[in-house]
Design a protein around this motif. Structure first.
Motif, PDB file in Angstrom:
ATOM      1  N   ALA A  14      12.111  -2.233  -4.713  1.00 26.03           N
ATOM      2  CA  ALA A  14      12.551  -3.617  -4.939  1.00 26.03           C
ATOM      3  C   ALA A  14      11.543  -4.368  -5.804  1.00 26.03           C
ATOM      4  N   GLU A  15      10.411  -3.766  -6.110  1.00 26.88           N
ATOM      5  CA  GLU A  15       9.404  -4.410  -6.959  1.00 26.88           C
ATOM      6  C   GLU A  15       9.471  -3.893  -8.407  1.00 26.88           C
ATOM      7  N   HIS A  16      10.631  -3.359  -8.789  1.00 24.91           N
ATOM      8  CA  HIS A  16      10.856  -2.813 -10.135  1.00 24.91           C
ATOM      9  C   HIS A  16      10.470  -3.799 -11.243  1.00 24.91           C
ATOM     10  N   GLY A 106       5.899   4.813  -5.254  1.00 26.03           N
ATOM     11  CA  GLY A 106       4.960   4.541  -6.338  1.00 26.03           C
ATOM     12  C   GLY A 106       3.598   4.112  -5.838  1.00 26.03           C
ATOM     13  N   GLU A 107       3.649   3.128  -4.932  1.00 28.82           N
ATOM     14  CA  GLU A 107       2.385   2.621  -4.379  1.00 28.82           C
ATOM     15  C   GLU A 107       2.105   3.298  -3.031  1.00 28.82           C
ATOM     16  N   ASP A 108       2.997   4.194  -2.635  1.00 35.22           N
ATOM     17  CA  ASP A 108       2.956   4.681  -1.246  1.00 35.22           C
ATOM     18  C   ASP A 108       2.496   6.121  -1.090  1.00 35.22           C
ATOM     19  N   LEU A 187       6.833  -2.503   2.047  1.00 37.67           N
ATOM     20  CA  LEU A 187       7.268  -3.193   0.820  1.00 37.67           C
ATOM     21  C   LEU A 187       6.159  -4.119   0.374  1.00 37.67           C
ATOM     22  N   GLY A 188       6.456  -4.988  -0.579  1.00 39.32           N
ATOM     23  CA  GLY A 188       5.463  -5.924  -1.069  1.00 39.32           C
ATOM     24  C   GLY A 188       6.156  -7.055  -1.783  1.00 39.32           C
ATOM     25  N   SER A 189       5.386  -7.919  -2.435  1.00 43.18           N
ATOM     26  CA  SER A 189       5.910  -9.064  -3.165  1.00 43.18           C
ATOM     27  C   SER A 189       6.734 -10.001  -2.283  1.00 43.18           C
ATOM     28  N   SER A 190       6.518  -9.935  -0.985  1.00 43.85           N
ATOM     29  CA  SER A 190       7.229 -10.755   0.001  1.00 43.85           C
ATOM     30  C   SER A 190       8.721 -10.456   0.090  1.00 43.85           C
ATOM     31  N   VAL A 313      -3.718  -4.867   2.902  1.00 49.84           N
ATOM     32  CA  VAL A 313      -4.308  -4.321   1.693  1.00 49.84           C
ATOM     33  C   VAL A 313      -3.154  -4.080   0.715  1.00 49.84           C
ATOM     34  N   ASN A 314      -3.414  -4.248  -0.570  1.00 45.79           N
ATOM     35  CA  ASN A 314      -2.451  -3.849  -1.593  1.00 45.79           C
ATOM     36  C   ASN A 314      -3.137  -2.827  -2.479  1.00 45.79           C
ATOM     37  N   THR A 315      -2.646  -1.592  -2.437  1.00 48.49           N
ATOM     38  CA  THR A 315      -3.340  -0.517  -3.152  1.00 48.49           C
ATOM     39  C   THR A 315      -2.983  -0.496  -4.634  1.00 48.49           C
TER      40      THR A 315
HETATM   41 MG    MG Z   1       1.923  -5.634  -2.694  1.00 50.98          MG
END
Ligand code: MG
Ligand code: ATP
Ligand code: MG
Ligand code: MG
Length: 355
Positions: A14-16, A106-108, A187-190, A313-315
Motif C-alpha cells: 500500500a506504500e507503492h 520490500g521493507e520486510d 505496514l507503514g505510512s499510517s 523502527v522504520n527500516t
Molecule cells: Mg514506515
C-alpha cells in the motif's frame, strides 16, 4: 569504473506511491559520475520491469507515473552477473542494489532474502531486522526483551476476531482502554491506522485494519510529543539530530504525511540535553536489539513528564529530500547525495564482511 546502482521501487504494498516518490528523488540526486543507475519498477501486481522512466514531480505523490514500455523480467534477473552465478570480486564491488521499497514485499525481509541468495550487496537492513521491524508485534516483543519502555499493546489475528471478538475487545478494554490506536501489524505510512475513543470506533477500526493484514496490533493511545531520530551504521553507529512532528490533524495520518503542507517538522527540536542524550542511547539500543544495519529511523513518544517511549523502527524510512530521515541528516551535516553515497558504502562494507 562506475558502480551499478540497481534501484528497486514501486512494489506491491500500500506504500507503492510513496516508493515512486522516493525513487524519483534518488534518481535525480545520485552522482552520475560515480553511479550508473539501473531502475527496476515493481508494479502493483508484483511484476518486475527493467529500465522504466518515471514522469512527474517528486513532490506530487499522485502524479508520478511509470511511463514507457514495460520490460517484465524475473526478479532473479536483476543483475546479469548474479544470473550467471558469478561471485562479486570482494575487493572491487561494483554493483549494489538499493531497495527503495516501503511496507510488505520490500521493507520486510523478502526482497532482502532474494538479494542474499543472489549474492548482491544491498543498501539497508538484512532479513532479520527488516522482517522483525515490519511486524509491530514481533518488534515490540524484541524491544521489551531489550528492556526498552513502550506503550501497552495487544496483538491478535483475523481468526481471533472472527471467532471471539467479544473476548478480544474485553482484553483491549481491560488492558488498554480508550483512546487506543488500531494498526495493521505489518505496514507503514499510517495506512490502515485509526484512533478509537469507544467500542463502536474500535470495531470499525479493526475492520479497516483487517483489509491490510491478518495480524492486528492495538496500542494504548498516548498524549505525547512525537520525536524521531535517524541512525546509520553497521557495527559503528551514528545518530542524527532529533526532530519533532507537529501534526495539525488528530494524529500523523497518511494525509498529513504526504498531502498536507502544514504538518510541522521541527529539526532539530527543543529538548533538554539530558533527554536528547537518552533518546540517542535508546535509539542505538533499539537498533542493535533488531540487528539493524545501514539505516533506520526510530520513532518515539515523549510524555509530559519526560518519559521516553519507543514507538517503532522504520527500516526503510521515507526517503525523499522532504522526508524526515534525509532532513535529519541534512541538519546533521550530511546532504542528500552524500547520504546516498554513505549508505552505498555501508552496503559494500557489510557485503565484504560476509565474504
Ligand atoms: Mg514506515
Ligand atoms: P511510518 O512507518 O510512516 O512512521 P506507521 O504506519 O508505521 O508509520 P506509526 O508510526 O506506528 O505508523 O503510527 C502513525 C502515527 O499514528 C504516529 O506518528 C502517531 O501520530 C500516531 N500514533 C501511533 N501510535 C500511537 C499511540 N500509541 N499513541 C498516540 N499516537 C499514536
Ligand atoms: Mg512505521
Ligand atoms: Mg512511525
Amino acid at each position: 569504473m562506475k558502480t551499478k546502482l540497481h534501484l528497486l521501487f514501486g512494489g506491491k504494498s500500500a506504500e507503492h506511491k510513496v516508493s515512486m516518490q522516493t525513487a524519483k528523488a534518488v534518481m535525480n540526486a545520485v552522482d552520475q559520475s560515480i553511479y550508473e543507475v539501473h531502475p527496476i519498477y515493481i508494479d502493483q501486481e508484483g511484476s518486475w520491469n527493467k529500465g522504466p522512466v518515471l514522469e512527474g514531480k517528486v513532490d506530487d505523490v499522485h502524479a508520478l507515473a511509470f511511463q514507457g514500455e514495460k520490460n517484465t523480467v524475473s526478479p532473479l534477473a536483476i543483475s546479469e552477473r548474479a544470473v550467471k552465478g558469478k561471485e562479486l570480486d570482494s575487493a572491487q564491488v561494483n554493483e549494489v542494489v538499493f531497495p527503495l521499497l516501503h511496507g510488505p514485499n520490500g521493507e520486510d525481509g523478502t526482497v532482502q532474502g532474494l538479494l542474499e541468495i543472489l549474492g548482491l550487496p544491498y543498501v539497508g537492513n538484512g532479513v532479520l531486522a527488516s522482517s522483525a521491524g515490519m511486524d509491530k508485534i514481533a518488534m515490540k516483543a524484541i524491544f521489551e526483551q531489550a528492556g526498552l519502555t513502550q506503550v501497552k499493546y495487544v496483538g491478535f489475528i483475523r481468526k481471533d476476531w472472527e471467532e471471539q471478538a467479544e473476548r478480544v475487545m474485553s482484553k483491549i478494554e481491560t488492558d488498554i482502554g480508550y483512546p487506543c490506536f488500531v494498526k495493521p501489524a505489518n505496514l507503514g505510512s499510517s495506512v490502515g491506522i485509526s484512533k478509537c475513543k469507544n467500542q463502536e470506533q474500535l470495531k470499525e477500526a479493526v475492520k479497516e485494519a483487517l483489509r491490510y493484514d491478518r495480524k492486528i496490533i492495538v496500542e494504548e493511545g498516548v498524549n505525547a510529543r512525537e520525536i524521531e531520530i535517524g541512525v546509520i551504521g553497521n557495527d559503528e553507529l551514528e545518530c542524527s539530530v532529533v526532530g519533532e512532528i507537529v501534526p495539525k490533524t488528530e494524529f500523523y495520518d497518511y494525509q498529513s504525511k504526504y498531502e498536507d503542507e502544514d504538518t510541522g517538522l521541527i529539526i532539530p527540536c527543543e529538548l533538554p540535553n539530558e533527554i536528547y542524550e537518552q533518546i540517542k542511547d535508546i535509539a542505538k539500543r533499539a537498533y542493535k536489539s533488531l540487528d539493524c544495519s545501514g539505516l533506520a529511523r526510530m520513532d518515539f513518544f515523549l510524555t509530559k513528564d519526560n518519559e521516553i517511549l519507543i514507538n517503532e523502527v522504520n527500516t526503510m524510512p521515507g526517503f525523499t529530500p522532504y522526508s524526515m530521515f534525509p532532513l535529519l541528516w541534512k541538519h546533521s551535516g550530511l546532504e542528500y547525495p552524500a547520504l546516498i553515497n554513505k549508505l552505498v558504502e555501508l552496503a559494500i562494507e557489510k557485503h565484504q564482511e560476509k565474504l
